[in-house]
Design a protein around this motif. Structure first.
Motif, short mmCIF file in Angstrom:
data_model
loop_
_atom_site.label_atom_id
_atom_site.label_comp_id
_atom_site.label_asym_id
_atom_site.label_seq_id
_atom_site.Cartn_x
_atom_site.Cartn_y
_atom_site.Cartn_z
N LEU A 161 8.46 7.87 -19.91
CA LEU A 161 7.37 7.05 -20.45
C LEU A 161 6.86 6.07 -19.39
CD1 LEU A 161 5.73 6.19 -23.00
CD2 LEU A 161 7.59 4.58 -23.48
N HIS A 162 7.77 5.41 -18.71
CA HIS A 162 7.43 4.43 -17.68
C HIS A 162 6.67 5.09 -16.51
CE1 HIS A 162 7.90 0.77 -15.32
NE2 HIS A 162 8.52 1.44 -14.37
N ALA A 163 7.21 6.20 -16.01
CA ALA A 163 6.56 6.90 -14.90
C ALA A 163 5.20 7.45 -15.33
CB ALA A 163 7.46 8.03 -14.40
N GLY A 164 5.14 8.01 -16.55
CA GLY A 164 3.86 8.52 -17.06
C GLY A 164 2.82 7.43 -17.19
N ALA A 165 3.22 6.26 -17.68
CA ALA A 165 2.28 5.14 -17.82
C ALA A 165 1.81 4.67 -16.45
CB ALA A 165 2.93 3.99 -18.58
N ALA A 166 2.73 4.59 -15.48
CA ALA A 166 2.35 4.16 -14.13
C ALA A 166 1.34 5.13 -13.53
CB ALA A 166 3.58 4.04 -13.25
N LEU A 167 1.58 6.42 -13.69
CA LEU A 167 0.66 7.43 -13.15
C LEU A 167 -0.67 7.41 -13.89
CD1 LEU A 167 3.20 10.32 -12.52
CD2 LEU A 167 2.11 8.84 -10.80
N TRP A 168 -0.63 7.18 -15.20
CA TRP A 168 -1.87 7.08 -15.98
C TRP A 168 -2.71 5.90 -15.49
CZ3 TRP A 168 -3.67 3.24 -19.32
CH2 TRP A 168 -4.84 3.58 -20.03
N HIS A 169 -2.06 4.77 -15.27
CA HIS A 169 -2.78 3.61 -14.74
C HIS A 169 -3.38 3.92 -13.37
CE1 HIS A 169 -2.24 0.15 -17.40
NE2 HIS A 169 -1.12 0.74 -17.79
N HIS A 170 -2.64 4.63 -12.55
CA HIS A 170 -3.09 4.89 -11.19
C HIS A 170 -4.22 5.92 -11.13
CE1 HIS A 170 -2.62 4.65 -6.86
NE2 HIS A 170 -2.65 5.97 -6.80
N PHE A 171 -4.06 7.03 -11.85
CA PHE A 171 -5.02 8.12 -11.73
C PHE A 171 -6.12 8.12 -12.79
CE2 PHE A 171 -1.27 9.87 -9.50
CZ PHE A 171 -1.86 10.06 -8.25
N ALA A 172 -5.82 7.73 -14.01
CA ALA A 172 -6.83 7.76 -15.07
C ALA A 172 -7.57 6.42 -15.17
CB ALA A 172 -6.18 8.11 -16.42
N ARG A 173 -6.82 5.36 -15.25
CA ARG A 173 -7.44 4.04 -15.40
C ARG A 173 -7.91 3.47 -14.06
NH1 ARG A 173 -6.47 -1.40 -16.84
NH2 ARG A 173 -7.70 -1.91 -18.68
N ARG A 174 -7.29 3.93 -12.98
CA ARG A 174 -7.61 3.52 -11.61
C ARG A 174 -7.49 2.00 -11.40
NH1 ARG A 174 -9.08 7.87 -8.83
NH2 ARG A 174 -10.08 9.59 -9.90
N ASP A 175 -6.45 1.42 -11.99
CA ASP A 175 -6.21 -0.01 -11.73
C ASP A 175 -5.04 -0.13 -10.75
OD1 ASP A 175 -3.78 0.14 -13.19
OD2 ASP A 175 -4.76 -0.47 -15.06
N ASP A 176 -4.65 -1.36 -10.40
CA ASP A 176 -3.57 -1.50 -9.41
C ASP A 176 -2.20 -1.76 -10.00
OD1 ASP A 176 -5.53 -3.39 -9.64
OD2 ASP A 176 -4.69 -4.75 -8.18
N THR A 177 -1.96 -1.32 -11.23
CA THR A 177 -0.65 -1.51 -11.85
C THR A 177 0.45 -0.90 -10.97
OG1 THR A 177 -1.59 -1.58 -14.06
CG2 THR A 177 0.74 -1.01 -13.89
N LEU A 178 0.29 0.34 -10.54
CA LEU A 178 1.29 0.99 -9.71
C LEU A 178 1.31 0.38 -8.31
CD1 LEU A 178 3.41 3.18 -9.20
CD2 LEU A 178 1.56 4.77 -8.73
N ARG A 179 0.15 0.10 -7.75
CA ARG A 179 0.09 -0.44 -6.38
C ARG A 179 0.78 -1.79 -6.27
NH1 ARG A 179 -4.86 2.31 -6.58
NH2 ARG A 179 -5.97 0.55 -7.48
N LYS A 180 0.91 -2.54 -7.37
CA LYS A 180 1.62 -3.82 -7.33
C LYS A 180 3.09 -3.64 -6.99
CE LYS A 180 -1.17 -5.92 -10.94
NZ LYS A 180 -1.15 -6.48 -12.29
N MET A 181 3.63 -2.46 -7.23
CA MET A 181 5.05 -2.19 -6.99
C MET A 181 5.25 -1.34 -5.74
SD MET A 181 8.09 -2.89 -7.82
CE MET A 181 8.15 -3.73 -9.38
N LEU A 182 4.19 -1.12 -4.98
CA LEU A 182 4.29 -0.34 -3.73
C LEU A 182 4.09 -1.27 -2.54
CD1 LEU A 182 2.16 2.78 -4.72
CD2 LEU A 182 4.66 2.61 -4.62
N PRO A 183 4.84 -1.02 -1.45
CA PRO A 183 4.65 -1.88 -0.24
C PRO A 183 3.27 -1.73 0.35
CG PRO A 183 6.55 -0.38 0.01
CD PRO A 183 5.88 -0.04 -1.29
#
Length: 183
Positions: A161-183
Motif C-alpha cells: 500500500l505504501h509503495a503503491g501510494a508513493a508511486l501513484w503520487h510520483h507518476f499519476a499525481r506528479r507531486d513531490d511526495t516521493l522526491r521528499k524521501m529521495l536524496p
C-alpha cells in the motif's frame, strides 16, 4: 547536499537513511522469514537453524533501529503534505505510518516473546543473548507463532500500500511526495 535534519519541504539525510535502511532490512526479514519457515522441520537441519538465528539477530537490530527512528521522527518536523492533497488522504497517510511503527515494534517483540515462550535463545549477533521476557509455555509459544505470522502478512500488505501510494503520487499525481524521501 541534503541537510541532516528534516525541514518543512523534505526529509533530512538521517530520516532518509533510516527509512530506506529499514525498508531493506524489513524486506530482507520478510523474505528470510518466508524462506526459513518453508524449509522442512524433520531432524537436525543446520541451515534452517542458522537462518532462524540470523532472522532473530536481524530482528533485534530492527527493533533497535525502529526505536532510533521513532526518536528521530519525534525530534524532527515532518515535511508538509503535497499541495491540494485531500484531507482523507492526509489522515490515511498518518494512519499508515502509525501502523508501520506499530508493526515495526510488534513484529520483533512477538518474535522475542515467541522464542522466550518456546524456550529458545534470542542471540544478538553472537554478542549476547537477549533475556527471556516470559517463562516457557508451549500453548503461548504456538499462539505467538500465529500472531507473528499474521503481523508479518499485515506488514506485507502495508508495504504494498505504501509503495503503491508513493508511486501513484510520483507518476499519476506528479507531486513531490516521493522526491521528499529521495536524496
Amino acid at each position: 547536499m541534503v541537510p541532516w535534519t528534516n525541514d518543512i519541504r523534505r526529509y533530512g539525510a538521517v530520516a532518509m537513511l533510516l527509512h530506506w535502511g529499514m525498508a531493506i532490512l524489513l524486506a530482507g526479514l520478510l523474505i528470510l522469514g518466508l524462506y526459513m519457515v518453508a524449509l522442512p522441520d524433520a531432524g537436525y537441519d543446520r541451515r534452517k537453524i542458522t537462518l532462524i538465528l540470523v532472522h532473530k539477530a536481524v530482528g533485534m537490530l530492527a527493533l533497535g533501529l525502529v526505536l532510533v527512528r521513532a526518536a528521530w521522527r519525534t525530534a524532527n518536523p515532518l515535511p508538509a503534505f503535497a499541495a491540494g492533497l485531500p484531507g482523507w488522504q492526509q489522515v490515511a497517510a498518518r494512519v499508515v505510518h502509525l501502523c508501520f511503527y506499530a508493526l515495526m515494534l510488534a513484529l520483533p517483540l512477538t518474535g522475542w516473546l515467541m522464542s522466550s515462550a518456546g524456550g529458545y535463545p534470542v542471540p544478538v549477533f553472537e554478542w549476547f543473548n537477549a533475556p527471556d521476557l516470559i517463562a516457557t509455555d508451549e500453548h503461548l509459544f504456538r499462539a505467538l507463532i500465529a500472531l507473528h505470522r499474521w503481523l508479518a502478512y499485515a506488514l506485507v500488505v502495508l508495504l504494498a500500500l505504501h509503495a503503491g501510494a508513493a508511486l501513484w503520487h510520483h507518476f499519476a499525481r506528479r507531486d513531490d511526495t516521493l522526491r521528499k524521501m529521495l536524496p
